[in-house]
Design an enzyme around this catalytic site. Structure first.
Site, PDB file in Angstrom:
ATOM      1  N   GLU A  74       0.892  -1.163   0.000  1.00 53.50           N
ATOM      2  CA  GLU A  74       0.000   0.000   0.000  1.00 53.50           C
ATOM      3  C   GLU A  74       0.926   1.208   0.000  1.00 53.50           C
ATOM      4  O   GLU A  74       1.246   1.765   1.041  1.00 53.50           O
ATOM      5  CB  GLU A  74      -0.927  -0.025   1.220  1.00 53.50           C
ATOM      6  CG  GLU A  74      -2.264   0.647   0.966  1.00 53.50           C
ATOM      7  CD  GLU A  74      -2.226   2.157   1.033  1.00 53.50           C
ATOM      8  OE1 GLU A  74      -1.360   2.773   0.364  1.00 53.50           O
ATOM      9  OE2 GLU A  74      -3.067   2.727   1.737  1.00 53.50           O
ATOM     10  N   GLU A 110       4.247   8.699  -3.805  1.00 57.97           N
ATOM     11  CA  GLU A 110       5.004   8.249  -2.631  1.00 57.97           C
ATOM     12  C   GLU A 110       6.118   7.286  -3.018  1.00 57.97           C
ATOM     13  O   GLU A 110       6.644   6.569  -2.167  1.00 57.97           O
ATOM     14  CB  GLU A 110       4.063   7.601  -1.610  1.00 57.97           C
ATOM     15  CG  GLU A 110       3.118   8.591  -0.954  1.00 57.97           C
ATOM     16  CD  GLU A 110       2.256   7.960   0.126  1.00 57.97           C
ATOM     17  OE1 GLU A 110       2.371   6.739   0.336  1.00 57.97           O
ATOM     18  OE2 GLU A 110       1.473   8.688   0.749  1.00 57.97           O
TER      19      GLU A 110
END
EC number: 2.1.1.321
Length: 693
Positions: free
Chosen positions: A144, A153
Site C-alpha cells: 500500500e 510516494e
C-alpha cells in the site's frame, strides 16, 4: 533529550528558538497522519482482504508455500490478513521507526509474532539470502504505497526494486493492477486556481482593468498536482469535454519501470469549448481477473454513486494544462499523460497516439514567480471579482483627497485598487524577492511602475526614507501573508501596524479597522474519521495504533486547532456562531493577554465533533469580510464556507469514537486566550460534562 529548533513565528514575524523533545517531529507526523483514516476505509480494507485471500489460495493451489512481502506495512494489518488467509510467513517492511515499533506490538497482541517479521528499513535496503532480512525471495507481494496521484510516494521505484531483488519472477501481487483515468473539462472556477484573470475596478472615471503580465499568461503553472475532494465540486462548475479515458495501467505482478513515459489516448470531444483542466483518479484491481476493485472515481463516474466510500488519504487530482486550448465537438484530439518516477502531468496534442508514445515532455515548472508565491486557493481569491468589489467599495469610503497609502499584504492587488480609486501616493511592502519581482511585473504591464512604489523589505524595518519622508494616512491590508497556516496567523498585520506606528500621520486610518475571532460547534459528515479511534479493523485489534495517535496528539496538539479547507468537508452547525475575541487594529497591540470564556448552547441535535474557528475583518463600520462562514446556516444547519481560505478545526475527542452516544451534552464551554508577546492563541473547548482547567 531536548533539542533547540528555530521556527519563524507566522503571527509576530520573528524567529523563535524553541526547546523540543528530540522526537517532536515524529509526534507531529503521527498526529497529522492518515493512519486512522486508512483504518476506517472499510472499502479499502475489505478489498485488500479479498485480494490477499485469493492470492494466497492461488499460490497454495500450486503446491507452494505462501511467502509474503508486505512493503509499507504501517500497522501490520495486511500482513495479519495474509497470515489469517493461510500464508506461511510474512515479511513486513516499514521505514518509519515509530510505526514499525507499533507494528511489532500490534502483531504480537494479535498472536502473529511467530509468522510475521517486521523489518524497519526502506524496502530498497532490504536484503535476501542466508544472512539477509529474507532467507529467499517472496512469491506474494502486498503493498500500500499509493497516494492521491498513485505514484507520488515512490511506488514505481519501490516496485521496480522489489521485482529485481525481493520477489520471484512469477509472483502474485496485491493489488494486481492500477489504472489511471482522466477526463478533460472546461471550468472557469478551476482555471481560476491556476491563472490570473483580468480584474475589474469601478472608478469615478469608469472601469479600469488590471491585466496580468504576459509571463503569467505563458507560464505552465505549478508542477504539483492539486488534490481535492472532487465530489464537493458541483457539476455545474465545469463542462465535460471528453469521456472518462483510461490513460495507463501498471501491472504490479510483473517488472515495473520507474523510467519517464508518455501515454496518449485519442478521443472525440463531447462538446466544443476551452480545454483547461484534467480531472484524474485511479482504481486498483486486487486480482488478475479484475473482479475485486477499489476505485477513487468521483460520484458522476461511479456505476453506483450510493456505494461511494469517503476517504481522505486518497482523493482525486486536478491538473491544469499548460495553456487553455479551444477544441471542437466531434474533431478528434489526443490527451497525453506524462509521468516520471514520482509525478504525473498532462498535455493536449493533435497527433495520433502512435506518434505520441515516444514523445516525452519535460515536467512543467513555474517561471513567472506567481505560482511560487500564490497557492491554488490564493489564485481563486484574487480572481474572485465579488471579493475585489467588496474591498473597492470599502476603500472608496476610506480614501480622502491627498491620501498617502501603505499596503501590507503579500502579493496583493490592494495597492492597485487604492491607486485607481484616487490615492495620491501608494507604497506597498513585499518581504520576499519573489513577491517583489512579481508585483513589479504587474505594475509595469499596467503602466503603474511610476505610480506605485514597491519596497522590498520586512515592514518592521521600514524607514522614513523608504516612504520618502511622508506620513501614511491610510494603512491597508487584506490581510494575507504566505506564511499563515491558521486563520489568526494573519494577525501579523496587527504587529506590522504596531511597528509602523511612527510612520502614521495623526488621525491615520487603518483598513481593516478591526478583526474578530469566531467559532461554531459542528457535526462533520465524514471529517471526524481522520481523528477517530478504530479499535477493531476487520477483526484485528489495533488499539495500540489508536493509543499511539492519541499520545502524539496529546504531545503535540491536544489543545490546538488544525487548518482544513471546509468547503471540501460538509458539516452542520449545532450552535449559533459566537464572536470570541476582537482585535482593534486602530490601536497598537496591547501588552496584556486577551481572554474570553463562555458557553455555547447547542441548538440542533447531533454529535459535537468539534469547534470551527475563523477570522472576520471589519474593513469599515459597515463592511466585513469573513474567512469562514459565508452565510447564516440553513434550517438543517448546513454550513457554507469561504472556499479560498482554510478554517481551523478543534476536534472534541470525546465524540470522535463511533460508539459515543448521540444524546450528549447540550452545550460546549470554551476558554480562549491571545498572547501578545508570542502571537499565539491558546484554546480549550470542552463538552459541558467536562470542566475547563
Amino acid at each position: 533529550m531536548k533539542v533547540f529548533c528555530g521556527r519563524a513565528n507566522p503571527t509576530t514575524g520573528s524567529l523563535e528558538w524553541l526547546e523540543e523533545d528530540e522526537h517532536y517531529d515524529y509526534h507531529q507526523e503521527i498526529a497529522r497522519s492518515s493512519y486512522a483514516d486508512m483504518l476506517h476505509d472499510k472499502d479499502r480494507n475489505i478489498k485488500y482482504y479479498q485480494g490477499i485471500r485469493a492470492a494466497v489460495s492461488r499460490v497454495k493451489d500450486k503446491g507452494q508455500k505462501a511467502l509474503v512481502l508486505d512493503i509499507g506495512t504501517g500497522t501490520g494489518l495486511l500482513s495479519m490478513m495474509a497470515v489469517t488467509a493461510g500464508a506461511d510467513f510474512c515479511y513486513a517492511v516499514e521505514v518509519f521507526k515509530p510505526m514499525a515499533e507499533a507494528a511489532v506490538k500490534i502483531v504480537e497482541k494479535n498472536g502473529f509474532s511467530d509468522k510475521i517479521k517486521v523489518i524497519n528499513k526502506h524496502s530498497t535496503e532490504v536484503t535476501v539470502g542466508p544472512d539477509g532480512d529474507l532467507p529467499c525471495r517472496a512469491n506474494i507481494l502486498v503493498t500500500e504505497l499509493f497516494d492521491t496521484e498513485l505514484i507520488g510516494e515512490g511506488a514505481l521505484p519501490s516496485y521496480e526494486h522489489a521485482h529485481k531483488h525481493l520477489v520471484q519472477e512469477d509472483c502474485e501481487a496485491v493489488p494486481h493492477r492500477a489504472t489511471v483515468y482522466a477526463q478533460l473539462v472546461e471550468s472557469k472556477r478551476m482555471w481560476s486556481w491556476n491563472k490570473l484573470f483580468p480584474v475589474r475596478v469601478q472608478t469615478g472615471l469608469g472601469e479600469q482593468l488590471i491585466i496580468p503580465p504576459s509571463e503569467l499568461e505563458r507560464c505552465p503553472g505549478a508542477p504539483s498536482v492539486y488534490d481535492i475532494q472532487l465530489n464537493q465540486v458541483s457539476p455545474a462548475d465545469f463542462t465535460v469535454l471528453s469521456d472518462v479515458l483510461p490513460m495507463f495501467s501498471v501491472d504490479f505482478s510483473k517488472q515495473v519501470s520507474s523510467s519517464a513515459a508518455c501515454h496518449s489516448k485519442q478521443f472525440v470531444p463531447l462538446a466544443s469549448g476551452q480545454a483547461q483542466v484534467v480531472l484524474s483518479w485511479w482504481d486498483i484491481e486486487m486480482d488478475p481477473e479484475g473482479k475485486i476493485k477499489c476505485t477513487m472515481a468521483p460520484f458522476w463516474a461511479q456505476t453506483d454513486p450510493q456505494e461511494l466510500q469517503w476517504r481522505d488519504h486518497w482523493m482525486q487530482c486536478v491538473y491544469f494544462l499548460p495553456q487553455e486550448e479551444p477544441i471542437m465537438q466531434g474533431s478528434p484530439r489526443c490527451l497525453a499523460a506524462h509521468h516520471d518516477d514520482y509525478c504525473v502531468w498532462y498535455s493536449l496534442q493533435r497527433t495520433s497516439p502512435d506518434e505520441n508514445n515516444s514523445a516525452y515532455q519535460v515536467r512543467p515548472v513555474c517561471d513567472c514567480q506567481a505560482h511560487l508565491l500564490w497557492n491554488r486557493p490564493r489564485f481563486g481569491e484574487i480572481n474572485d471579482q465579488d471579493r475585489t468589489d467588496h474591498y473597492a467599495r470599502a476603500l472608496r469610503t476610506m480614501l480622502m483627497p491627498g491620501s498617502i497609502c501603505l499596503c501590507v499584504s503579500d502579493g496583493s492587488l490592494l495597492s492597485v485598487l487604492a491607486h485607481h480609486l484616487g490615492a495620491e501616493q501608494v507604497f506597498t511592502v513585499e518581504s520576499s524577492v519573489a513577491s517583489y519581482r512579481l508585483m513589479k511585473r504587474i505594475f509595469k504591464v499596467n503602466h503603474l511602475e511610476d505610480k506605485i512604489t514597491v519596497i522590498n523589505k520586512r515592514p518592521e524595518l521600514l524607514t522614513s526614507a523608504d516612504l520618502e519622508g511622508k506620513k501614511v494616512s491610510l494603512l491597508l491590508g487584506e490581510p494575507f501573508f504566505t506564511t499563515s497556516l491558521l486563520p489568526w496567523h494573519n494577525l501579523y498585520f496587527w504587529y506590522v501596524r504596531t511597528s509602523v506606528d511612527q510612520h502614521l500621520a495623526p488621525g491615520a486610518v487603518v483598513m481593516p479597522q478591526a478583526a474578530s475571532l469566531h467559532a461554531v460547534i459542528v457535526e462533520f459528515r465524514d471529517l471526524w474519521r481522520i481523528r477517530s479511534p478504530c479499535g477493531d479493523c476487520e477483526g484485528f485489534d489495533v488499539h495500540i495504533m489508536d493509543d499511539m495517535i492519541k499520545h502524539s496528539l496529546d504531545f503535540r496538539e491536544s489543545r490546538e486547532a488544525e487548518p482544513q479547507p471546509l468547503w471540501e468537508y460538509p458539516c452542520r452547525s449545532l450552535s449559533e456562531p459566537r464572536q470570541i475575541l476582537t482585535f482593534d487594529f486602530q490601536q497598537p497591540i496591547p501588552q496584556q493577554p486577551m481572554q474570553s470564556r463562555g458557553v455555547m448552547e447547542l441548538r440542533r441535535p447531533g454529535k459535537s465533533h468539534g469547534a470551527v474557528l475563523w477570522m472576520e475583518y471589519q474593513l469599515t463600520p459597515d463592511s466585513t469580510v469573513s474567512t469562514g462562514l459565508m452565510n447564516p446556516a440553513e434550517d438543517k444547519g448546513d454550513c457554507c464556507w469561504n472556499p479560498h481560505c482554510k478554517q481551523a478545526v478543534y476536534f472534541l475527542s470525546a465524540t470522535l469514537d463511533p460508539s459515543a452516544p448521540l444524546d450528549g451534552p447540550q452545550s460546549v464551554s470554551y476558554a480562549v486566550e491571545f498572547h501578545p508577546l508570542t502571537g499565539d492563541i491558546t484554546m480549550e473547548f470542552r463538552l459541558a460534562d467536562d470542566t475547563l482547567n
